[in-house]
Design an enzyme around this catalytic site. Sequence first.
Site, PDB file in Angstrom:
ATOM      1  N   THR A  50       0.835  -1.206   0.000  1.00 33.42           N
ATOM      2  CA  THR A  50       0.000   0.000   0.000  1.00 33.42           C
ATOM      3  C   THR A  50       0.865   1.251   0.000  1.00 33.42           C
ATOM      4  O   THR A  50       0.732   2.131  -0.853  1.00 33.42           O
ATOM      5  CB  THR A  50      -0.919   0.032   1.229  1.00 33.42           C
ATOM      6  OG1 THR A  50      -1.746  -1.124   1.230  1.00 33.42           O
ATOM      7  CG2 THR A  50      -1.794   1.290   1.230  1.00 33.42           C
ATOM      8  N   ARG A  51       1.760   1.356   0.981  1.00 27.79           N
ATOM      9  CA  ARG A  51       2.507   2.586   1.198  1.00 27.79           C
ATOM     10  C   ARG A  51       3.555   2.841   0.124  1.00 27.79           C
ATOM     11  O   ARG A  51       3.700   3.969  -0.346  1.00 27.79           O
ATOM     12  CB  ARG A  51       3.170   2.546   2.595  1.00 27.79           C
ATOM     13  CG  ARG A  51       2.189   2.842   3.732  1.00 27.79           C
ATOM     14  CD  ARG A  51       2.522   2.101   4.994  1.00 27.79           C
ATOM     15  NE  ARG A  51       2.395   0.655   4.806  1.00 27.79           N
ATOM     16  CZ  ARG A  51       1.220  -0.002   4.867  1.00 27.79           C
ATOM     17  NH1 ARG A  51       0.123   0.654   5.110  1.00 27.79           N
ATOM     18  NH2 ARG A  51       1.161  -1.305   4.667  1.00 27.79           N
TER      19      ARG A  51
ATOM     20  N   ARG B 242       3.589   1.772  -3.019  1.00 27.88           N
ATOM     21  CA  ARG B 242       2.963   2.145  -4.292  1.00 27.88           C
ATOM     22  C   ARG B 242       2.357   3.543  -4.217  1.00 27.88           C
ATOM     23  O   ARG B 242       2.600   4.384  -5.087  1.00 27.88           O
ATOM     24  CB  ARG B 242       1.886   1.138  -4.679  1.00 27.88           C
ATOM     25  CG  ARG B 242       1.205   1.573  -5.983  1.00 27.88           C
ATOM     26  CD  ARG B 242       0.177   0.609  -6.501  1.00 27.88           C
ATOM     27  NE  ARG B 242      -0.396   1.136  -7.733  1.00 27.88           N
ATOM     28  CZ  ARG B 242      -1.327   0.507  -8.449  1.00 27.88           C
ATOM     29  NH1 ARG B 242      -1.776  -0.675  -8.071  1.00 27.88           N
ATOM     30  NH2 ARG B 242      -1.796   1.066  -9.557  1.00 27.88           N
TER      31      ARG B 242
ATOM     32  N   ARG C 269      10.529  -3.264  -6.169  1.00 30.30           N
ATOM     33  CA  ARG C 269      10.209  -3.928  -4.897  1.00 30.30           C
ATOM     34  C   ARG C 269      10.244  -5.423  -5.194  1.00 30.30           C
ATOM     35  O   ARG C 269       9.333  -5.961  -5.820  1.00 30.30           O
ATOM     36  CB  ARG C 269       8.834  -3.467  -4.421  1.00 30.30           C
ATOM     37  CG  ARG C 269       8.416  -4.000  -3.053  1.00 30.30           C
ATOM     38  CD  ARG C 269       7.081  -3.403  -2.634  1.00 30.30           C
ATOM     39  NE  ARG C 269       6.552  -4.046  -1.462  1.00 30.30           N
ATOM     40  CZ  ARG C 269       6.771  -3.638  -0.217  1.00 30.30           C
ATOM     41  NH1 ARG C 269       7.529  -2.574   0.000  1.00 30.30           N
ATOM     42  NH2 ARG C 269       6.240  -4.287   0.801  1.00 30.30           N
TER      43      ARG C 269
ATOM     44  N   HIS D 189      15.487  -2.414   3.364  1.00 30.38           N
ATOM     45  CA  HIS D 189      14.303  -1.609   3.048  1.00 30.38           C
ATOM     46  C   HIS D 189      14.640  -0.143   3.345  1.00 30.38           C
ATOM     47  O   HIS D 189      14.089   0.473   4.265  1.00 30.38           O
ATOM     48  CB  HIS D 189      13.121  -2.074   3.892  1.00 30.38           C
ATOM     49  CG  HIS D 189      11.783  -1.565   3.421  1.00 30.38           C
ATOM     50  ND1 HIS D 189      11.637  -0.775   2.304  1.00 30.38           N
ATOM     51  CD2 HIS D 189      10.526  -1.733   3.933  1.00 30.38           C
ATOM     52  CE1 HIS D 189      10.357  -0.488   2.131  1.00 30.38           C
ATOM     53  NE2 HIS D 189       9.668  -1.063   3.110  1.00 30.38           N
TER      54      HIS D 189
ATOM     55  N   GLN E 113      12.072   2.978   3.766  1.00 28.54           N
ATOM     56  CA  GLN E 113      11.312   3.017   5.009  1.00 28.54           C
ATOM     57  C   GLN E 113      12.079   3.767   6.092  1.00 28.54           C
ATOM     58  O   GLN E 113      11.506   4.526   6.877  1.00 28.54           O
ATOM     59  CB  GLN E 113      10.999   1.601   5.491  1.00 28.54           C
ATOM     60  CG  GLN E 113      10.233   1.555   6.813  1.00 28.54           C
ATOM     61  CD  GLN E 113       8.872   2.210   6.735  1.00 28.54           C
ATOM     62  OE1 GLN E 113       8.078   1.866   5.858  1.00 28.54           O
ATOM     63  NE2 GLN E 113       8.597   3.151   7.615  1.00 28.54           N
TER      64      GLN E 113
ATOM     65  N   ASN F  79      14.843  -7.155   7.067  1.00 29.98           N
ATOM     66  CA  ASN F  79      15.373  -6.144   6.159  1.00 29.98           C
ATOM     67  C   ASN F  79      15.223  -4.722   6.688  1.00 29.98           C
ATOM     68  O   ASN F  79      16.094  -3.876   6.463  1.00 29.98           O
ATOM     69  CB  ASN F  79      14.714  -6.265   4.776  1.00 29.98           C
ATOM     70  CG  ASN F  79      13.201  -6.331   4.836  1.00 29.98           C
ATOM     71  OD1 ASN F  79      12.582  -6.224   5.900  1.00 29.98           O
ATOM     72  ND2 ASN F  79      12.575  -6.523   3.683  1.00 29.98           N
TER      73      ASN F  79
ATOM     74  N   ASP G 286       8.105  -4.655  13.774  1.00 32.46           N
ATOM     75  CA  ASP G 286       7.654  -4.891  12.404  1.00 32.46           C
ATOM     76  C   ASP G 286       6.936  -6.236  12.399  1.00 32.46           C
ATOM     77  O   ASP G 286       6.873  -6.928  13.420  1.00 32.46           O
ATOM     78  CB  ASP G 286       8.860  -4.893  11.457  1.00 32.46           C
ATOM     79  CG  ASP G 286       8.458  -4.924   9.985  1.00 32.46           C
ATOM     80  OD1 ASP G 286       7.276  -4.669   9.685  1.00 32.46           O
ATOM     81  OD2 ASP G 286       9.328  -5.213   9.148  1.00 32.46           O
TER      82      ASP G 286
ATOM     83  N   SER H  16       6.755 -12.112   7.322  1.00 31.21           N
ATOM     84  CA  SER H  16       6.798 -11.351   6.077  1.00 31.21           C
ATOM     85  C   SER H  16       6.200 -12.146   4.929  1.00 31.21           C
ATOM     86  O   SER H  16       5.988 -13.363   5.030  1.00 31.21           O
ATOM     87  CB  SER H  16       8.256 -10.981   5.747  1.00 31.21           C
ATOM     88  OG  SER H  16       8.810 -10.171   6.749  1.00 31.21           O
TER      89      SER H  16
ATOM     90  N   HIS I 118       6.041   1.664  13.672  1.00 24.84           N
ATOM     91  CA  HIS I 118       5.782   0.389  12.990  1.00 24.84           C
ATOM     92  C   HIS I 118       5.544   0.737  11.530  1.00 24.84           C
ATOM     93  O   HIS I 118       4.724   1.594  11.213  1.00 24.84           O
ATOM     94  CB  HIS I 118       4.549  -0.291  13.586  1.00 24.84           C
ATOM     95  CG  HIS I 118       4.359  -1.725  13.146  1.00 24.84           C
ATOM     96  ND1 HIS I 118       4.259  -2.097  11.825  1.00 24.84           N
ATOM     97  CD2 HIS I 118       4.224  -2.862  13.869  1.00 24.84           C
ATOM     98  CE1 HIS I 118       4.081  -3.413  11.748  1.00 24.84           C
ATOM     99  NE2 HIS I 118       4.060  -3.895  12.992  1.00 24.84           N
ATOM    100  N   CYS I 119       6.226   0.052  10.608  1.00 27.44           N
ATOM    101  CA  CYS I 119       6.141   0.439   9.197  1.00 27.44           C
ATOM    102  C   CYS I 119       4.853  -0.036   8.526  1.00 27.44           C
ATOM    103  O   CYS I 119       4.586   0.354   7.392  1.00 27.44           O
ATOM    104  CB  CYS I 119       7.371  -0.042   8.435  1.00 27.44           C
ATOM    105  SG  CYS I 119       7.521  -1.838   8.290  1.00 27.44           S
TER     106      CYS I 119
ATOM    107  N   PRO J 262       1.980  -3.207   7.301  1.00 32.46           N
ATOM    108  CA  PRO J 262       0.770  -3.433   8.078  1.00 32.46           C
ATOM    109  C   PRO J 262       1.073  -4.113   9.414  1.00 32.46           C
ATOM    110  O   PRO J 262       2.024  -4.883   9.517  1.00 32.46           O
ATOM    111  CB  PRO J 262      -0.067  -4.346   7.179  1.00 32.46           C
ATOM    112  CG  PRO J 262       0.924  -5.069   6.349  1.00 32.46           C
ATOM    113  CD  PRO J 262       2.049  -4.106   6.122  1.00 32.46           C
TER     114      PRO J 262
ATOM    115  N   ARG K 125       6.428   8.442   4.293  1.00 32.38           N
ATOM    116  CA  ARG K 125       6.910   7.626   3.174  1.00 32.38           C
ATOM    117  C   ARG K 125       6.809   8.410   1.866  1.00 32.38           C
ATOM    118  O   ARG K 125       7.652   8.265   0.967  1.00 32.38           O
ATOM    119  CB  ARG K 125       6.098   6.327   3.086  1.00 32.38           C
ATOM    120  CG  ARG K 125       6.417   5.296   4.149  1.00 32.38           C
ATOM    121  CD  ARG K 125       7.798   4.685   3.946  1.00 32.38           C
ATOM    122  NE  ARG K 125       7.954   4.148   2.614  1.00 32.38           N
ATOM    123  CZ  ARG K 125       7.552   2.930   2.237  1.00 32.38           C
ATOM    124  NH1 ARG K 125       6.987   2.125   3.115  1.00 32.38           N
ATOM    125  NH2 ARG K 125       7.725   2.525   0.995  1.00 32.38           N
TER     126      ARG K 125
END
Length: 356
Positions: free
Chosen positions: A93-94, A96, A143, A170, A173, A201, A265, A269, A304-305, A307, A332
Amino acid sequence: MTSRLLLIKNPLSKCLNFSHCRFTRGFSTGVADFDQVKLKGRSFLTLKDFNSEEIKRLLWVSGDLKHQIKHEQQYLPLLQGKSIAMIFEKRSTRTRMSTETGFALLGGHPCFLTSQDIHLGVNESSTDTARVLSGLCDIVLARVYSHSTLEELDKEASIPIINGLSDLYHPIQILADFLTLQEHYGSLSGLTVSWIGDGNNVLHSFMMTAAKLGVHLKIATPKGYEPEKRVIEEAQRLSKQHGTQLVLTTDPMEAAYGSNVLVTDTWVSMGQEEEKKKRVKDFEGYQITMQTGSVAKPDWTFLHCLPRKMEEVDDHVFYSSRSLVFPEAENRKWTIMGLMVSLLTDYTPQIPMPKF
């Protein structure tokens, strides 16, 4: 309880100040240092490749764009006539939304490409894809699952490649995280960030960045989920070089003790779904709660990055006034914009340079 400690007196002064209405104070006298920072045309695969001045410059440009566009309502078509290819092997989400809306807001044209739209490494090699895209657009954000894919793209491309996420790092982030903390605390140097969770990451990127900004880093991971050895070794070298504290432990409360910022996090994953039951069991006791924060500093905050899932942090923390997760998510956008502008143009920030 096990821990490893590297502690050297921190010689760095206060740094960074982008918070709205604070731009007119805290001028730095080190303008000449930033005149030597050259980012245009470079790729951004890992913050390991960027020094303190370069990272601070990226944060300065990001804060400048946020100030000019969001607070001053300016239109800055800095990327007009340019296009970006956004390759997504993994959904987000974030990543994109921040990249697509940010590039468009700056006057450019974003092109979103999933595995159904592009033949990356399947019907067309990464080498050929890199060369084709180099003739069709100005920059690529990818990504991907494997960091080696990014390295191959970067090797063959004649345009900048941005790591939108890989199994190893990452970095975009972390820019957002540090801009968020700078806005909240007014400066970064001397803060203590505590990571409680998986050695993944995102953590790797924290480890490649924190010391360069004068930030102490305390890490708690369960046995078997530690950061990669080569990343630990580089982080230890950076801590020694910049005079910061680095602690590695298996005890979440030890990591949280005396900290300004608690970070976690996802424990599972994308691509690890089959391991969920085992991972949740192995991470028992690692959920961040108000009890975790009880040993932190009085001004502690939470990142927290996203979801987020309940087992990682409870609602009392996640939706509290201590949580910075939604400003973090917004940043972001501003940091990816600052990064893209820095890699594609010679833009000079319009706000005064902060005191680092």
